[in-house]
Write a protein that holds these residues in place. Structure first.
Motif, mmCIF file in Angstrom:
data_model
loop_
_atom_site.group_PDB
_atom_site.id
_atom_site.type_symbol
_atom_site.label_atom_id
_atom_site.label_comp_id
_atom_site.label_asym_id
_atom_site.label_seq_id
_atom_site.Cartn_x
_atom_site.Cartn_y
_atom_site.Cartn_z
ATOM 1 N N ARG A 1 -1.194 -9.061 -69.070
ATOM 2 C CA ARG A 1 0.508 -9.120 -68.362
ATOM 3 C C ARG A 1 1.844 -8.465 -69.296
ATOM 4 O O ARG A 1 2.415 -8.219 -69.601
ATOM 5 C CB ARG A 1 0.577 -10.296 -67.062
ATOM 6 N N GLU A 2 0.943 -9.834 -70.269
ATOM 7 C CA GLU A 2 2.125 -9.366 -72.382
ATOM 8 C C GLU A 2 1.971 -8.707 -72.083
ATOM 9 O O GLU A 2 3.158 -7.392 -72.877
ATOM 10 C CB GLU A 2 2.066 -10.967 -73.018
ATOM 11 N N ARG B 1 1.178 -5.198 -71.419
ATOM 12 C CA ARG B 1 1.876 -4.441 -70.529
ATOM 13 C C ARG B 1 3.228 -4.310 -70.227
ATOM 14 O O ARG B 1 4.372 -3.336 -70.513
ATOM 15 C CB ARG B 1 0.979 -4.195 -68.840
ATOM 16 N N ARG B 2 3.815 -5.568 -70.534
ATOM 17 C CA ARG B 2 4.977 -5.611 -71.354
ATOM 18 C C ARG B 2 5.843 -5.357 -72.159
ATOM 19 O O ARG B 2 7.276 -4.226 -72.066
ATOM 20 C CB ARG B 2 5.950 -6.927 -70.895
#
Length: 240
Positions: free
Chosen positions: A86-87, A89-90
């Protein structure tokens, strides 16, 4: 005639000693419930981690694995993976040629995985303090019941003016029964705490090892994206 069976000793005991015995028995039951829950949870977590690592190192798409795990992963290792992805992809879409930006992304990914490992281990370690407390305190609680019962026995001696052992033996037996129950609660709690604590430490090391490996993979992918600005910002498949 005094009933010297275990049930008879409990029924004939002073109310304070009865409360001590009941408290220790309830603690013992709760200890075994915690032990069963911890053993089952750790076994399930290790089995899920084995299956996840097989999928992770199989060479398949990590984006597909991320979509499969979703926003609510079902076990701790998947939670570590999802938090890092998630980190990534951000931050990967905003990567530039700046090494400072890349270093910031790497730091955020590592911090996210570390926080997730800590949170998941705190969840797995729930009630471990209770096991440790029962293991250390239960014998003393039982000893309190024993001391109280013996005090009552000596009071009976003084009241009856009779030092015959038959007069005080039942009271002393009731009192010593409290210490026995304290040991019954404490010994399994200590043994279980040591075993489960060791297994938890091994599992924590496993999560930290996976986090370190995955952090290295994402760090290499970050370098590749920086070297080739047009490259897709998605982690490449990995294989053993």
């Amino acid at each position: 005639m005094h009933d010297l069976s275990l049930w008879g000793l409990f029924l004939q005991a002073d109310w304070v000693v009865k409360l001590v015995m009941l408290g220790l028995l309830l603690a013992s039951v709760w200890v075994w419930a915690i032990v069963f829950e911890k053993v089952t949870s750790l076994r399930r977590a290790n089995r899920a981690a084995d299956e996840f690592e097989d999928a992770f190192w199989s060479g398949g798409s990590l984006d597909d694995l991320y979509r499969k795990e979703g926003d609510q992963p079902s076990h701790p290792m998947a939670a570590v993976f999802v938090s890092a992805m998630r980190e990534w992809r951000r931050g990967a879409q905003r990567l530039t040629g700046s090494e400072l930006v890349a270093a910031g992304l790497k730091e955020r990914i590592e911090r996210s995985m570390a926080v997730t490992v800590q949170r998941e281990m705190e969840r797995l370690e729930r009630w471990m303090v209770f096991l440790a407390s029962v293991g250390s305190v239960a014998p003393f609680i039982g000893l309190f019941g024993t001391v109280w019962g013996i005090m009552n026995s000596f009071a009976a001696i003084a009241g009856m003016q009779n030092t015959n052992l038959a007069v005080v033996a039942p009271g002393i037996a009731e009192a010593l029964f409290a210490t026995a129950i304290g040991l019954v609660a404490a010994i399994p709690a200590v043994l279980a705490y040591n075993k489960i604590n060791t297994d938890l430490a091994r599992y924590a090391a496993r999560l930290e090892g996976f986090a370190a490996e995955f952090g290295g993979i994402l760090a290499r992918q970050t370098e590749s994206v920086m070297a080739e600005p047009g490259r897709a910002a998605a982690p490449a498949p990995v294989a053993e």
